[in-house]
Design a protein around this motif. Structure first.
Motif, PDB file in Angstrom:
ATOM      1  N   ILE A 142      -1.402   1.355 -11.791  1.00 33.30           N
ATOM      2  CA  ILE A 142      -1.582   1.238 -10.342  1.00 33.30           C
ATOM      3  C   ILE A 142      -3.068   1.145 -10.009  1.00 33.30           C
ATOM      4  N   PHE A 143      -3.841   1.988 -10.704  1.00 40.98           N
ATOM      5  CA  PHE A 143      -5.283   1.990 -10.470  1.00 40.98           C
ATOM      6  C   PHE A 143      -5.878   0.615 -10.733  1.00 40.98           C
ATOM      7  N   VAL A 144      -5.438   0.002 -11.837  1.00 38.07           N
ATOM      8  CA  VAL A 144      -6.018  -1.287 -12.213  1.00 38.07           C
ATOM      9  C   VAL A 144      -5.566  -2.395 -11.266  1.00 38.07           C
ATOM     10  N   THR A 153       0.835  -1.195   0.000  1.00 37.52           N
ATOM     11  CA  THR A 153       0.000   0.000   0.000  1.00 37.52           C
ATOM     12  C   THR A 153       0.872   1.249   0.000  1.00 37.52           C
ATOM     13  N   LEU A 154       1.865   1.240   0.871  1.00 43.33           N
ATOM     14  CA  LEU A 154       2.731   2.399   1.025  1.00 43.33           C
ATOM     15  C   LEU A 154       3.462   2.715  -0.272  1.00 43.33           C
ATOM     16  N   VAL A 155       4.011   1.678  -0.886  1.00 46.64           N
ATOM     17  CA  VAL A 155       4.811   1.884  -2.091  1.00 46.64           C
ATOM     18  C   VAL A 155       3.948   2.407  -3.237  1.00 46.64           C
ATOM     19  N   THR A 156       2.788   1.791  -3.442  1.00 43.02           N
ATOM     20  CA  THR A 156       1.947   2.240  -4.562  1.00 43.02           C
ATOM     21  C   THR A 156       1.472   3.675  -4.337  1.00 43.02           C
ATOM     22  N   LEU A 157       1.066   3.960  -3.115  1.00 45.95           N
ATOM     23  CA  LEU A 157       0.555   5.290  -2.811  1.00 45.95           C
ATOM     24  C   LEU A 157       1.637   6.352  -3.018  1.00 45.95           C
ATOM     25  N   ASN A 158       2.829   6.076  -2.503  1.00 48.54           N
ATOM     26  CA  ASN A 158       3.915   7.046  -2.649  1.00 48.54           C
ATOM     27  C   ASN A 158       4.319   7.212  -4.111  1.00 48.54           C
ATOM     28  N   PHE A 159       4.321   6.099  -4.842  1.00 47.01           N
ATOM     29  CA  PHE A 159       4.659   6.213  -6.257  1.00 47.01           C
ATOM     30  C   PHE A 159       3.684   7.149  -6.941  1.00 47.01           C
TER      31      PHE A 159
END
Lengths: 395, 308, 293
Positions: C275-277, C215-221
């Motif tokens: 990321i959304f998908v 979660t953290l990685v995708t959100l920060n990206f």
């Protein structure tokens, strides 16, 4: 394997005035199984966690195998621990759980495999090694937790209420299993429980703790027959010991409505004492020993348990709350003293199941003065027998 | 039984002084924390202090800043564009109820499992993942005078509704606010849905049994239980209202027409990097920090007070 | 609309009591509004894609309509004029290291704060939460000055460090929530098994909080890929600019080519859309953390 010496260990939590563990000194011999028992919140788990190194001591010293480990981290103490809820690594298989501690200690793979295999076999985990803890039953998890502790071949094995999360039947089974394992492996073990039956069946010696204070350390039979004080007397044994006030009058003891000769006990000039008698020591009068004094009991409740029955009956004389006073622990889970409707105390007798006994029936029981225990009404301390000094243990 | 390696090698330590024990372990623990703490101290805590210091200086970004006392703040009081920017931020604050109501209503709608709710929940989140730069560029094209929106309106005979969306001083700020609400409502929907999922269904059912109407249930049961979530979302958008607009305004209107869509954060950027008055911009930052502090603090206090 | 009519009434009991008709009319209204909203959310993708795929002349003929012919010319020019490939690479070279650095630092810090019994942990956590509430714009000028003073202006490392610091408070906060879900007894067990703090973090804690880390990685990206203002200020030089700065500046030119802008937008949307998908659930979890407690 090693002896463990606990020397004046103390724990005071931040912001608390009373010590959770007050200067406890104990020695666990090499290969011995010592059980720490006491009501919940008495400090037994804290003591165990200090021995494990996951709780810091506020004072005192802990030695394992002669070495002072007081300042050492848990990982440098070479002990293993079985937790109440097992604390198995959920993301690792049973096998990986068993390997983990050995891998960290950089043991060669071949030896690791050998050890894990041996332990898995001993605990009958062979079939389960590829599963993860989430796929195991409670009893299986318990065995894995045992295995993880044993595979390391630690100097000491610490167990924190390891059976309390199992259902009653499984608990009895695992209790026997633990006794068998200890017999085979013989690792020095400290075992914490609140269940006095577990303590009595598993311990080579049992340490009773109340309110952070060590009450008595003794082998189970001695704990039962010569408790150091009223707390130990009422904590050990099920059903609990019957206690009532006894009055010394004209060289005779009046207790529970009967008059008895005073046994050879050093009363120290007291005229009032607390007198205890184990439920199992109250027998039908005709089967009692020669010196027994008759006690007429009117049954209030009769619990039929199959082979035996528990009979509750009121006795004359003021009820004694000394048992709870000594422990001073309001949160403790044992019921207080049973009271009859009129406020007099209720005694329990364990009798062989003969015929049907119901409320209102009259029974003739015998009290053997030799089997009575005497306690100081103020301190709860046991009053020693004069003749036989052997069984008495000092505090 | 053999003792495992490692443990035995550590000799018994003497001289136990309880205060000093586990000191080695304490150091390791701080080592875990240290890199993050150093970075935060250098790049967040120190800059906060420096922002305040720079607010009392004149600095062009090249020479060394020199102290000029309160004159930046005095200038701010006379600065028409800054006051206008503040006013625009105030307009945004006034729009906050809509910013709360839209995701709230949408979440309630999804929660009733309207047909296709899974699809809607997914799609409403789409604008959230897109950069404000992308949205700014997109709306810059779509809302252009001869763009697709006006084209579509004209082609269906609603030419009267066609506007210079991005060139009408009265219209552009509402359009920008609308776009921001549209771009962020997906997050709000998720947050409110999480709140609704935690709702005590039994109370709702009890109210139904008591004969409450849907509206009454909504007003007296659901709303009150969701209040902490609403508070959470409100704090987020209050902070966002001061910072989320820059990239959109930078790409969509550049503050125009004229200064019609200047917000405080855009003003700060313009003063600093267009006009080269970084000291002055710092003063704007300090005022902004102060306003946010007061607004958020007041808001939280107000909500706490209303609840108790 | 068919779907709305077909769907069975959710609470037959209520429907019966209120009379028929009404709830389904309400539902229909909700459905229509939702459909319109959904269209506004999807249309940007369709519009950008179609504009990118058609010639400028075709676009002018009917800006909102469908393309009559397709061309790849806009994409070619997005690479040659907008240098979209170069811009994307620039962004990746900043965003990827920053995301990794954030993950490492946040993991260590959250672990220490939650599990290593640090004296000031509550105070530090409170400070971290306060930093979360701080609008980054306030820090724009002092951070610019700091980066300038240490000579990291127009240097990727400068932006990487700034990005890391700005996203650390939120990341630490998010991870502490996940860290707390790891039972303390597991850590104790690891300690008794002989694991030190580093080993415990690596072998026990990290595997258990992997979803949180994801979660953290995708959100920060997502945040950093889309970020504009700090990137604008710190990487000012032409060839080092990140993708959002490049696009923002390109589309601001007066005689821009809509097709090329659209092609650039479409390409810049690819990472967020992926990321959304694939990580929609992770994003949702991260964005709603702290909302209900």
């Amino acid at each position: 394997m090693a002896a463990i010496e606990i020397d004046g260990v103390q724990k005071v939590f931040d912001g608390m005035e009373r010590a959770a563990v007050a200067e406890v000194s104990l020695t666990v011999a090499d290969g011995e199984c010592l059980v720490l028992v006491g009501p919940s919140g008495c400090g037994k788990s804290t003591l165990l966690r200090m021995i494990a190194g996951i709780e810091r001591v506020s004072g005192g010293q802990i030695r394992i195998d002669g070495a002072d480990v007081t300042d050492r981290e848990a990982r440098d103490r070479d002990i293993a621990m079985v937790f109440q809820n097992y604390a198995l690594y959920p993301h690792m298989t049973v096998e990986e759980n068993l390997h983990f501690g050995l891998k960290i200690r950089k043991m060669p793979k071949a030896e690791r495999n050998k050890r894990v295999e041996a332990v898995a076999q001993m605990l009958r985990l062979d079939e389960l090694v590829r599963r993860k803890p989430g796929q195991l039953s409670g009893g299986q998890r318990q065995r894995v937790a045992m295995g993880r502790a044993m595979v390391r071949e630690p100097k000491a094995l610490l167990m924190d209420e390891p059976l309390s999360n199992l259902d009653a039947k499984l608990r009895v089974l695992m209790r026997a299993e633990l006794a068998r394992l200890h017999g085979r492996v013989g690792t020095t073990t400290i075992y914490v429980t609140h269940d006095q039956t577990e303590a009595m069946t598993l311990g080579d010696r049992v340490a009773v703790i109340s309110d952070g204070v060590l009450q008595q350390v003794a082998p189970p039979d001695e704990l039962y027959s010569s408790p150091a004080n009223l707390f130990v007397a009422s904590f050990i044994g099920s059903p609990s010991i019957n206690v009532a006030e006894g009055v010394v009058r004209d060289g005779r003891l009046v207790f529970a409505g009967v008059e008895l000769p005073i046994p050879p006990v050093d009363l120290g000039g007291r005229t009032r004492v607390l007198v205890g008698v184990r439920p199992a020591d109250l027998n039908p009068f005709d089967k009692s020993g020669a010196g027994a004094v008759p006690l007429r009991a009117t049954v209030e409740v009769a619990e039929h348990l199959g082979a035996e029955m528990h009979v509750l009956f009121p006795v004359v004389g003021p009820a004694s709350h000394a048992g709870t006073e000594v422990s001073g622990d309001q949160g403790h889970e044992r019921e207080g003293v049973l009271l009859a409707d009129d406020g007099s105390s209720l005694f329990t007798a364990v009798l062989p199941a003969v015929g049907s006994v119901g409320p209102g029936d009259r029974l003739d029981l015998g009290i053997d003065p030799e089997l009575l225990m005497f306690f100081d009404p103020e301190t709860g301390g046991s009053l020693q027998r004069v003749s036989s000094t052997a069984g008495a243990s000092s505090r | 039984m053999t003792a495992s390696s490692g443990a035995g090698s550590v000799g018994p330590r003497t001289g136990r002084r309880h205060g000093a024990r586990h000191s080695g372990r304490g150091l390791t623990r701080w080592l875990f924390l240290l890199p993050a703490l150093v970075l935060l101290a250098v790049l967040i805590v120190y800059p906060i202090g420096d922002a305040i210091r720079l607010a009392f200086t004149s600095w062009d970004g090249f020479s060394a800043p020199h102290s000029i006392g309160l004159s930046n703040f005095e200038d701010l009081l006379k600065d028409k564009r800054f006051k206008e920017s503040l006013l625009h931020n105030l307009a945004i604050v006034v729009a906050i109820p809509i910013w709360i109501a839209v995701p709230y209503a949408v979440a309630c709608g999804i929660h009733t499992k309207v047909a296709g709710w899974r699809f809607f929940r997914l799609v409403f989140f789409l604008p959230v993942v897109l950069s404000p730069v992308v949205l700014g560029a997109y709306y810059g094209i779509v809302l252009a005078e001869s763009g697709p929106l006006n084209g579509a309106l004209r082609s269906v005979g609603l030419g009267g509704l066609a506007h210079e969306w991005l060139n009408d001083p009265a219209l552009t700020l509402p359009v920008v606010i609308g776009i921001i609400i549209w771009a962020t409502f997906g997050v709000g929907v998720l947050i409110f849905l999480a709140g609704l999922a935690n709702l005590d269904e039994e109370i709702v059912e009890a109210a139904q049994v008591d004969g409450a109407s849907r509206w009454q249930i909504q007003r007296h049961v659901v709303f009150w239980q969701l209040l902490p979530v609403i508070e959470f979302w409100t704090v987020i958008i209050v902070i966002a209202s001061f910072t989320a607009f820059f990239p959109l305004i930078y790409t969509l209107t550049k503050g125009g027409p004229g200064t019609a869509t200047f917000t405080v954060d855009f003003d700060l950027y313009s003063e600093a990097f267009t006009s080269g008055r970084l000291g002055y911009a710092s003063a704007i930052g300090v005022v902004m920090m102060f306003i946010i502090l007061v607004t958020c603090g007041g808001l939280v206090a107000l909500l706490r007070w209303r609840r108790s | 609309m068919n779907a709305a009519a077909d769907s069975p009434p959710l609470r037959p009991r209520l429907t019966a009591r209120r009379g028929i008709g009404r709830p389904s009319v309400g539902k229909l209204a909700i459905f229509v509004i939702f459909a319109a909203l959904a269209a506004s959310c999807i249309y940007p993708l369709l519009f950008v894609a179609s504009t990118a795929l058609r010639t400028n002349a075709d676009y002018r003929a009917s800006p909102g309509g469908l393309p009559s012919s397709f061309t790849s010319e806009n994409f070619e020019r997005a690479f040659s004029q907008l240098h979209i490939g170069r811009l994307a690479l620039n962004s990746l070279m900043v965003v990827v290291p920053a995301v990794i650095l954030i993950a490492i630092l946040a993991c260590c810090a959250a672990y220490a704060l939650v599990h290593l019994e640090i004296r000031l942990s509550r105070l530090l956590l409170a400070a971290v939460i306060c930093m979360m509430a701080l609008p980054p714009t306030v820090l724009l000028i002092p951070i610019f000055k700091l980066v300038l003073d240490v000579g990291l202006l127009n240097n990727r490392l400068g932006l990487i460090l700034v990005y890391t610091a700005l996203n650390l408070p939120f990341s630490i906060y998010l991870l502490t929530a996940f860290m707390r879900s790891v039972p303390v007894e597991l850590l104790r067990a690891a300690g008794i098994d002989g694991a030190g703090p580093v080993r415990t973090l690596w072998s026990v804690v990290l595997p258990l909080i992997r979803p949180g880390l994801m979660t953290l990685v995708t959100l920060n990206f997502l945040f950093l890929w889309n970020e504009l203002i700090f990137s604008l200020v710190i990487l000012q030089q032409g060839m080092g600019r990140t993708i959002m700065v490049g696009i923002a500046q390109f589309q601001a030119q007066p005689e821009k080519n809509y097709g090329v802008v659209a092609a650039g937008l479409l390409l810049s949307m690819i990472p967020p859309l992926l990321i959304f998908v694939f990580f929609q659930r992770d994003l949702a979890r991260g964005l709603t953390a702290g909302a209900t407690k």
